[in-house]
Design a protein around this motif. Structure first.
Motif, PDB file in Angstrom:
ATOM      1  N   ALA A  62       1.104  -1.162   0.079  1.00 44.73           N
ATOM      2  CA  ALA A  62      -0.039   0.026  -0.197  1.00 44.73           C
ATOM      3  C   ALA A  62       0.855   1.439   0.165  1.00 44.73           C
ATOM      4  O   ALA A  62       0.368   2.232  -0.042  1.00 44.73           O
ATOM      5  N   GLY A  63       2.016   0.834   0.120  1.00 38.88           N
ATOM      6  CA  GLY A  63       2.919   2.441   0.226  1.00 38.88           C
ATOM      7  C   GLY A  63       3.219   2.691   2.064  1.00 38.88           C
ATOM      8  O   GLY A  63       3.772   4.067   1.797  1.00 38.88           O
ATOM      9  N   TRP A  64       3.250   2.158   2.739  1.00 36.74           N
ATOM     10  CA  TRP A  64       3.713   2.386   4.079  1.00 36.74           C
ATOM     11  C   TRP A  64       4.726   1.993   4.526  1.00 36.74           C
ATOM     12  O   TRP A  64       4.234   1.332   4.470  1.00 36.74           O
ATOM     13  N   LEU A  65       5.090   2.972   4.731  1.00 38.67           N
ATOM     14  CA  LEU A  65       6.974   2.684   5.352  1.00 38.67           C
ATOM     15  C   LEU A  65       7.184   3.270   6.377  1.00 38.67           C
ATOM     16  O   LEU A  65       7.751   2.572   6.877  1.00 38.67           O
ATOM     17  N   THR A  66       6.016   4.263   6.748  1.00 38.67           N
ATOM     18  CA  THR A  66       6.275   4.915   8.216  1.00 38.67           C
ATOM     19  C   THR A  66       5.099   5.599   8.970  1.00 38.67           C
ATOM     20  O   THR A  66       4.227   5.052   8.015  1.00 38.67           O
ATOM     21  N   GLU A  67       4.643   5.517   9.968  1.00 43.68           N
ATOM     22  CA  GLU A  67       2.958   5.826  10.576  1.00 43.68           C
ATOM     23  C   GLU A  67       2.536   6.966  10.048  1.00 43.68           C
ATOM     24  O   GLU A  67       1.027   7.495   9.657  1.00 43.68           O
ATOM     25  N   GLU A  68       3.510   8.319   8.896  1.00 46.20           N
ATOM     26  CA  GLU A  68       2.973   8.580   8.609  1.00 46.20           C
ATOM     27  C   GLU A  68       2.032   8.561   7.624  1.00 46.20           C
ATOM     28  O   GLU A  68       1.165   9.182   6.981  1.00 46.20           O
ATOM     29  N   ASP A  69       2.943   7.706   6.555  1.00 47.69           N
ATOM     30  CA  ASP A  69       1.956   6.845   5.736  1.00 47.69           C
ATOM     31  C   ASP A  69       1.023   6.947   5.788  1.00 47.69           C
ATOM     32  O   ASP A  69       0.393   7.469   4.746  1.00 47.69           O
TER      33      ASP A  69
END
Length: 75
Positions: A62-69
């Motif tokens: 999904a492109g989530w690498l960090t909490e910010e993403d």
């Protein structure tokens, strides 16, 4: 309540005694408090590792690498 015998180094004994003096608690109370805090952290790390194992691949897809993403994703 059960009991546990633990061997401490001289340094650990001094640190424990200092904690008792600073808090006004007994050795048993200080150790119980510290153990409870440590176990909460342990359980949290275990839960996060499990979630990472189960969801890590999908999150990366999904492109989530960090909490910010995750927080910025509007989908």
């Amino acid at each position: 309540m059960s009991s546990l015998t633990v061997r401490l180094t001289d340094r650990e004994e001094r640190d424990l005694q200092l904690a008792c003096e600073q808090t006004g608690k007994t050795k048993s109370e200080v150790v119980r408090d510290l153990l409870a805090e440590s176990l909460r952290g342990y359980r949290l790390r275990q839960a996060l590792q499990k979630a990472h194992t189960e969801l890590g691949g999908a999150a990366r897809q999904a492109g989530w690498l960090t909490e910010e993403d995750i927080l910025q994703d509007k989908s």
